[in-house]
Design a protein around this motif. Sequence first.
Motif, short mmCIF file in Angstrom:
data_model
loop_
_atom_site.label_atom_id
_atom_site.label_comp_id
_atom_site.label_asym_id
_atom_site.label_seq_id
_atom_site.Cartn_x
_atom_site.Cartn_y
_atom_site.Cartn_z
N SER A 1 -8.24 0.56 10.62
CA SER A 1 -9.12 -0.59 10.38
C SER A 1 -9.85 -0.97 11.68
CB SER A 1 -8.36 -1.77 9.77
OG SER A 1 -7.68 -2.48 10.74
N ILE A 2 -9.18 -0.78 12.82
CA ILE A 2 -9.88 -0.99 14.10
C ILE A 2 -10.97 0.07 14.26
CG2 ILE A 2 -9.64 -0.92 16.62
CD1 ILE A 2 -6.95 -2.15 16.36
N CYS A 3 -10.63 1.33 13.94
CA CYS A 3 -11.63 2.40 14.05
C CYS A 3 -12.87 2.05 13.23
CB CYS A 3 -11.06 3.72 13.52
SG CYS A 3 -9.76 4.38 14.55
N LYS A 4 -12.63 1.55 12.02
CA LYS A 4 -13.76 1.24 11.13
C LYS A 4 -14.64 0.16 11.76
CE LYS A 4 -14.60 0.43 6.27
NZ LYS A 4 -14.71 -0.93 5.77
N SER A 5 -13.99 -0.91 12.29
CA SER A 5 -14.77 -1.98 12.92
C SER A 5 -15.60 -1.44 14.08
CB SER A 5 -13.88 -3.09 13.46
OG SER A 5 -13.11 -3.63 12.44
N ILE A 6 -14.96 -0.59 14.89
CA ILE A 6 -15.68 -0.07 16.07
C ILE A 6 -16.85 0.81 15.63
CG2 ILE A 6 -15.49 1.45 18.09
CD1 ILE A 6 -12.59 0.48 18.42
N ILE A 7 -16.58 1.72 14.69
CA ILE A 7 -17.64 2.64 14.26
C ILE A 7 -18.79 1.86 13.60
CG2 ILE A 7 -18.19 4.56 12.69
CD1 ILE A 7 -16.61 5.39 15.18
N GLU A 8 -18.44 0.91 12.74
CA GLU A 8 -19.50 0.14 12.08
C GLU A 8 -20.25 -0.73 13.09
OE1 GLU A 8 -17.62 -1.67 8.68
OE2 GLU A 8 -17.66 0.24 7.57
N GLY A 9 -19.52 -1.19 14.11
CA GLY A 9 -20.17 -1.95 15.18
C GLY A 9 -21.21 -1.12 15.92
N HIS A 10 -21.06 0.20 15.89
CA HIS A 10 -22.04 1.10 16.51
C HIS A 10 -23.13 1.50 15.52
CE1 HIS A 10 -19.01 1.73 19.68
NE2 HIS A 10 -19.97 2.27 20.40
N GLY A 11 -23.05 0.97 14.30
CA GLY A 11 -24.03 1.35 13.27
C GLY A 11 -23.68 2.67 12.61
N GLY A 12 -22.43 3.12 12.78
CA GLY A 12 -22.03 4.38 12.16
C GLY A 12 -21.15 4.16 10.94
N LYS A 13 -20.60 5.26 10.44
CA LYS A 13 -19.73 5.19 9.25
C LYS A 13 -18.50 6.05 9.51
CE LYS A 13 -22.86 4.43 5.42
NZ LYS A 13 -24.10 5.14 5.17
N ILE A 14 -17.40 5.68 8.83
CA ILE A 14 -16.20 6.51 8.90
C ILE A 14 -15.63 6.62 7.50
CG2 ILE A 14 -14.80 4.49 9.58
CD1 ILE A 14 -12.96 6.47 11.08
N TRP A 15 -15.24 7.82 7.09
CA TRP A 15 -14.63 7.98 5.78
C TRP A 15 -13.69 9.18 5.79
CZ3 TRP A 15 -19.43 9.60 7.10
CH2 TRP A 15 -19.86 10.88 6.71
N ALA A 16 -12.82 9.19 4.78
CA ALA A 16 -11.82 10.26 4.74
C ALA A 16 -11.97 11.07 3.45
CB ALA A 16 -10.43 9.66 4.80
N GLU A 17 -11.60 12.34 3.54
CA GLU A 17 -11.59 13.20 2.35
C GLU A 17 -10.27 13.94 2.33
OE1 GLU A 17 -14.91 15.75 2.97
OE2 GLU A 17 -16.37 14.24 2.32
N SER A 18 -9.76 14.19 1.14
CA SER A 18 -8.54 15.01 1.03
C SER A 18 -8.45 15.52 -0.39
CB SER A 18 -7.32 14.17 1.39
OG SER A 18 -6.14 14.92 1.17
N GLU A 19 -7.99 16.73 -0.53
CA GLU A 19 -7.81 17.30 -1.87
C GLU A 19 -6.50 16.81 -2.47
OE1 GLU A 19 -9.97 18.97 -3.76
OE2 GLU A 19 -11.35 18.50 -2.11
N GLY A 20 -5.76 15.97 -1.72
CA GLY A 20 -4.51 15.42 -2.24
C GLY A 20 -3.32 15.82 -1.40
N LYS A 21 -2.14 15.48 -1.96
CA LYS A 21 -0.88 15.68 -1.22
C LYS A 21 -0.69 17.13 -0.77
CE LYS A 21 3.39 13.29 -1.74
NZ LYS A 21 4.54 12.99 -2.59
N GLY A 22 -0.37 17.28 0.52
CA GLY A 22 -0.07 18.62 1.03
C GLY A 22 -1.31 19.47 1.30
N LYS A 23 -2.50 18.90 1.04
CA LYS A 23 -3.70 19.73 1.16
C LYS A 23 -4.55 19.38 2.38
CE LYS A 23 -3.84 21.34 -3.46
NZ LYS A 23 -4.29 20.98 -4.78
#
Length: 390
Positions: free
Chosen positions: A356-378
């Motif tokens: 959540s800190i990362c998100k605030s910092i990145i958005e404060g720079h005008g950027g975006k942060i997001w995660a992707e995963s195919e699921g458990k173990g992947k």
Amino acid sequence: MPYNILVVDDEKFNLDAIRRTLRSEKEYKLYLATDGKEALQILNEVHPVHIIITDQRMPGMSGIELLQKSLAISPNSIRIILTAYTDITDMVDAINKGQVYRYLIKPWKPDELKITLKLGIDYYNAIEERQRLLEELKQKSELLEKQNIELRNLAEIKSRFLVVGSHELRTPATIITGSLELLQLHSENFDENQKKILENAINGAHRLNNILETFFEMVKLDAQTSTFTLRDVSLKELLESILQRVEVYTRERKIHIHVQDENDISIHVDPKKIVLVFENIISNAIKFTPDGGQIFISWHDIGPELAQITFKDTGIGIPKEELKRIFDTFYQLHNVNYHTSSNYKFMGGGPGLGLSICKSIIEGHGGKIWAESEGKGKGSTFHITLPKAK
Ligand code: ADP
């Protein structure tokens, strides 16, 4: 409950004809009036009047005038007018203004009257149902609004807790750590057991300090009092300084980090804050990847202004439905009982504040942060966009 029908006509003969037509219809209760005045009186006394049927041409008050006046007394009534061919333009006008539901041309046929009444009642019920639903909707949205306020209050309490946590607890925690370290300097007479206990206490105190520092960072970002000192930096250099620091852990855990070696990029950021973000993402990748796993770091341009940096691991993965929530304050997906005191041990845990800190910092720079995963173990992939140097 019967449907109340008000019938208005100055000719008694017509009133009788309607009464005869509807005699067998037990669901209707008829109220009869011979002029507009009498009709208004009935409207004031009887509630609800489902349908008003009135003749158009009456001495004193015309049918349309009566229906206009009835709007204020009984807005939901269905208004039907009986008319001769010659009044048709007036009727169409009244229908267009929403004052009249239908007109019947004299002489009306009994079946026609019955069908018009039935349709009128259906229409009346539909309007009532719509009003009921609207009312229900209004109540629900009021409830939602109330719950929203409660949630906002809770968020406020949470923020205050963080403020208290970070400000009030930092000083005593620093004193404890300092005192323990002082004690360690004079511990030459301690036996091995005492030394071990002291070491554990110091480790715990350091961990406490780290958590409080994270809280403090969070509060600053939350209150937007944190300022960014932006400059152009080499992405590769930022990453390398972090990778050097984590090397002892990745070596111990046999985790291999692959970093793209071409096309370094210059980004326009606050290096201290961005190091905090990268460190957190990399430490998560290490924590949530079993020994022997791999981490890939790469980047590319997206358009003239932004760069996208990607951290991919071969770890335990994140269920699809959790991908957004991991950026919430205090959110942890895995059982906190697994937590160890290390930032890099497999499944080691922090307080759930990192992303959540990362998100605030990145958005404060005008950027975006997001995660992707195919699921458990992947495995998991984290993407970050940041502004490039001009
Ligand atoms: P924490 O202090 O628990 O590390 P974070 O905000 O950094 O808090 O992460 C929140 C949660 O997101 C973690 O507890 C973990 O469940 C999940 N998470 C973060 N990064 C990864 C990753 N690379 N692989 C799997 N799960 C992850």
